[in-house]
Design a protein around this motif. Structure first.
Motif, PDB file in Angstrom:
ATOM      1  N   SER A 133      -5.012   0.746  -4.859  1.00 23.53           N
ATOM      2  CA  SER A 133      -6.182   0.620  -3.988  1.00 23.53           C
ATOM      3  C   SER A 133      -7.587   1.250  -4.220  1.00 23.53           C
ATOM      4  O   SER A 133      -8.576   0.776  -3.806  1.00 23.53           O
ATOM      5  CB  SER A 133      -5.656   1.195  -2.684  1.00 23.53           C
ATOM      6  N   LYS A 134      -7.306   2.185  -5.182  1.00 22.74           N
ATOM      7  CA  LYS A 134      -8.551   3.327  -5.442  1.00 22.74           C
ATOM      8  C   LYS A 134      -9.013   2.751  -6.954  1.00 22.74           C
ATOM      9  O   LYS A 134      -9.869   1.852  -6.821  1.00 22.74           O
ATOM     10  CB  LYS A 134      -8.119   4.430  -5.308  1.00 22.74           C
ATOM     11  N   ASN A 167      -7.153  14.561  -0.101  1.00 23.45           N
ATOM     12  CA  ASN A 167      -7.997  13.712   0.598  1.00 23.45           C
ATOM     13  C   ASN A 167      -7.891  14.284   1.820  1.00 23.45           C
ATOM     14  O   ASN A 167      -6.791  14.359   2.650  1.00 23.45           O
ATOM     15  CB  ASN A 167      -7.384  12.281   0.628  1.00 23.45           C
ATOM     16  N   ASP A 181       1.325  12.968  -3.069  1.00 24.37           N
ATOM     17  CA  ASP A 181       0.499  11.546  -3.083  1.00 24.37           C
ATOM     18  C   ASP A 181      -0.576  11.705  -4.044  1.00 24.37           C
ATOM     19  O   ASP A 181      -1.599  12.236  -3.961  1.00 24.37           O
ATOM     20  CB  ASP A 181       0.196  11.464  -1.549  1.00 24.37           C
ATOM     21  N   SER A 238      -1.484  15.447  -0.696  1.00 24.62           N
ATOM     22  CA  SER A 238      -2.314  14.535  -1.498  1.00 24.62           C
ATOM     23  C   SER A 238      -2.920  15.591  -2.582  1.00 24.62           C
ATOM     24  O   SER A 238      -3.307  16.497  -2.119  1.00 24.62           O
ATOM     25  CB  SER A 238      -3.067  13.549  -1.057  1.00 24.62           C
ATOM     26  N   ARG A 291      -3.086  -4.753  -1.173  1.00 31.16           N
ATOM     27  CA  ARG A 291      -2.114  -3.748  -0.539  1.00 31.16           C
ATOM     28  C   ARG A 291      -0.984  -3.760  -1.470  1.00 31.16           C
ATOM     29  O   ARG A 291      -0.053  -4.395  -1.189  1.00 31.16           O
ATOM     30  CB  ARG A 291      -1.515  -4.272   0.811  1.00 31.16           C
ATOM     31  N   ILE A 292      -1.093  -2.797  -2.344  1.00 29.42           N
ATOM     32  CA  ILE A 292       0.012  -2.456  -3.292  1.00 29.42           C
ATOM     33  C   ILE A 292       0.130  -1.080  -3.704  1.00 29.42           C
ATOM     34  O   ILE A 292      -1.124  -0.622  -4.294  1.00 29.42           O
ATOM     35  CB  ILE A 292       0.448  -3.393  -4.264  1.00 29.42           C
ATOM     36  N   ILE A 333       4.642   5.901   2.861  1.00 28.28           N
ATOM     37  CA  ILE A 333       4.668   7.157   3.613  1.00 28.28           C
ATOM     38  C   ILE A 333       5.292   6.925   4.883  1.00 28.28           C
ATOM     39  O   ILE A 333       5.908   7.825   5.196  1.00 28.28           O
ATOM     40  CB  ILE A 333       3.180   7.494   3.822  1.00 28.28           C
ATOM     41  N   THR A 357      -1.233   4.325  -6.023  1.00 22.09           N
ATOM     42  CA  THR A 357      -1.848   3.247  -5.480  1.00 22.09           C
ATOM     43  C   THR A 357      -2.508   2.430  -6.328  1.00 22.09           C
ATOM     44  O   THR A 357      -3.213   2.925  -7.252  1.00 22.09           O
ATOM     45  CB  THR A 357      -2.670   3.569  -4.078  1.00 22.09           C
ATOM     46  N   GLY A 400       0.632  -1.147  -0.148  1.00 20.08           N
ATOM     47  CA  GLY A 400       0.098  -0.040   0.117  1.00 20.08           C
ATOM     48  C   GLY A 400       1.065   1.295   0.035  1.00 20.08           C
ATOM     49  O   GLY A 400       1.809   1.221   0.486  1.00 20.08           O
ATOM     50  N   SER A 401       0.415   2.265  -0.683  1.00 21.64           N
ATOM     51  CA  SER A 401       1.051   3.645  -0.537  1.00 21.64           C
ATOM     52  C   SER A 401       1.347   3.930   1.008  1.00 21.64           C
ATOM     53  O   SER A 401       2.382   4.687   1.219  1.00 21.64           O
ATOM     54  CB  SER A 401       0.652   4.544  -1.525  1.00 21.64           C
ATOM     55  N   GLU A 402       0.699   3.547   1.835  1.00 15.21           N
ATOM     56  CA  GLU A 402       0.763   3.996   3.058  1.00 15.21           C
ATOM     57  C   GLU A 402       2.074   3.657   3.855  1.00 15.21           C
ATOM     58  O   GLU A 402       2.706   4.102   4.699  1.00 15.21           O
ATOM     59  CB  GLU A 402      -0.467   3.851   4.052  1.00 15.21           C
ATOM     60  N   PHE A 452      -4.637  14.125   5.037  1.00 12.94           N
ATOM     61  CA  PHE A 452      -4.401  12.744   5.157  1.00 12.94           C
ATOM     62  C   PHE A 452      -3.966  12.420   6.326  1.00 12.94           C
ATOM     63  O   PHE A 452      -2.641  12.720   6.565  1.00 12.94           O
ATOM     64  CB  PHE A 452      -3.897  12.117   3.864  1.00 12.94           C
ATOM     65  N   ALA A 461      -2.968   9.422  -4.895  1.00 16.76           N
ATOM     66  CA  ALA A 461      -3.592   8.285  -4.673  1.00 16.76           C
ATOM     67  C   ALA A 461      -5.087   8.424  -5.651  1.00 16.76           C
ATOM     68  O   ALA A 461      -5.540   7.430  -6.103  1.00 16.76           O
ATOM     69  CB  ALA A 461      -4.144   8.077  -3.189  1.00 16.76           C
ATOM     70  N   TYR A 462      -5.516   9.487  -6.155  1.00 17.93           N
ATOM     71  CA  TYR A 462      -6.527   9.675  -6.886  1.00 17.93           C
ATOM     72  C   TYR A 462      -6.289  10.180  -8.325  1.00 17.93           C
ATOM     73  O   TYR A 462      -7.228  10.708  -8.827  1.00 17.93           O
ATOM     74  CB  TYR A 462      -7.830  10.589  -6.100  1.00 17.93           C
TER      75      TYR A 462
END
Ligand SMILES: *Cc1c(COP(=O)(O)O)cnc(C)c1O
Length: 370
Positions: free
Chosen positions: A228-229, A168, A195, A164, A237-238, A99, A226, A94-96, A120, A197-198
């Motif tokens: 994930s979205k 977010n 970030d 982000s 989780r990647i 971070i 990510t 996951g990108s978390e 975030f 993510a979107y």
């Protein structure tokens, strides 16, 4: 008896447990509802590409063997699409995970990390964990990025600027002009982490690819993405980072665990990248439904932040935690925002049309009950 918290660093004690949201099972069991609309975690209602269901009839070898610790096949593929060297790509659980890796690598006690706010939470939490201080750049009253305050924050030369884009939980974003202004004002000693993510939802006019804009600058930078979205792989989780240069990426690699991404996730990510049709359908569904929801909520009289994401940030004009509790009893999971100054806001993910209708009906019911 020894105090169980005594070995723990003060920075860890001061962080609130991450609010990871509720599962379907918890809501069904605790609120006695049959139908649940899970709209609290920005997941994709279409899930992964159908090709994935065909990919794993026999999972044996993938499960038996250690994964490639560098994830070379995936890194090479991603490097190609960003036109960078494959030594400039790092994979995360996951990108978390990334971070945390970046904060571990960069933030010294007393360092400042600037971020957009409301933020975030993990951008702030991993900074605090390392003993860093967060400099919050609060959005303007219209919930867009406050460039003047952001430029002032980076003129104080923070160790890192991590935010982000789109934001977010807000959904608003820096335009190409604004990102250019930001880059022009950055001190060479500041690491910039964008970030994205979107990004897949936001792509198009007026939204910049930070990697493209940062490439020629000579700055140290990381862009996080990510699966994930928009790719619908949150459960596997990647995520990944594109890094300004191979040696900087090499330092980050030292700060992660060697097998941080698993073999199934690596293979699934490659399959997901091949199914552009599914990605486009996911993005289109989110955009069409987001605009429909936005219209309905605006008609109900609510103020909503501009969004290029698969969620809306809504000023419910009431205590958001109380509202979220009432919605739960109707079988709807949303995220009440808890950061100071935004306690009347909820973040609602864009789900399937049925889930979105479920939310609107529940919201109207709760509102009518006053
Ligand atoms: C969802 C999200 C993430 C986490 O993504 P994972 O890859 O699932 O860890 C990171 N950053 C932002 C801004 C997000 O919204």
């Amino acid at each position: 008896m020894a105090d169980p918290s005594s070995p723990i660093r003060e920075e860890i004690r001061s962080i609130a447990p991450y609010n990871a949201g509720l599962t379907l099972e918890e809501v069904r069991a605790n609120h006695h509802v049959e139908k649940v609309a899970k709209l609290g975690s920005n997941e994709n209602p279409l899930g992964p590409s159908p090709a994935l269901r065909r990919q794993f009839p026999d999972i044996g070898e993938l499960a038996r063997l250690y994964p490639d610790p560098q994830g070379r096949a995936l890194c090479t593929r991603l490097a190609g699409s960003f036109d960078v060297g494959s030594d400039q790509v790092i994979l995360g659980n996951g990108s978390e995970d990334l971070i945390a890796v970046i904060c571990r690598s960069v933030v010294r006690p007393g360092d400042t990390v600037a971020t957009l706010y409301p933020s975030f939470p993990l951008h702030e939490d991993y900074t605090a964990l390392m003993g860093g201080k967060v400099d919050r750049v609060t959005v303007a009253p219209d919930l867009t990025v406050d460039m003047k305050t952001l430029l002032a924050a980076i003129s104080r030369k923070p160790r890192m600027l991590m935010f982000s884009n789109p934001m977010n939980p807000v959904g608003s974003w820096l335009t190409p002009d604004q990102l250019a202004q930001l880059i022009a004002g950055l001190d060479p000693e500041t690491l910039i982490v964008v970030d994205e993510a979107y990004a897949e939802y936001a792509a198009g006019d007026d939204y910049p690819s930070a990697a493209e804009m940062l490439k020629a600058t000579g700055l140290n930078w990381v862009v996080l993405r990510t699966f994930s979205k928009a790719y619908g792989l949150a459960g596997l989780r990647i995520g990944y980072g594109i890094v300004s240069d191979g040696s900087l990426c090499g330092f980050f690699n030292r700060a992660r665990t060697p097998f941080n991404t698993n073999a199934i996730a690596q293979a699934a990510a490659l399959t997901a990248l091949d199914d552009v049709g599914h990605l486009n359908r996911s993005v289109e569904l989110a955009i069409v439904e987001r605009e429909r929801m936005k219209k309905e909520l605006t008609t109900m009289g609510y103020r909503i932040a501009p969004s290029r994401c698969n969620f809306l940030f809504i000023d419910a004009r009431t205590d958001a935690s109380g509202l979220a509790g009432a919605l739960l009893r109707q079988g709807v999971i949303v995220k009440p925002w808890k950061q100071p100054g935004f306690e009347t806001y909820i973040r609602v993910s864009i789900g399937s049309p049925v889930e979105n209708d479920h939310f609107i009906e529940a919201f109207q019911k709760v509102e009518a009950a006053g």
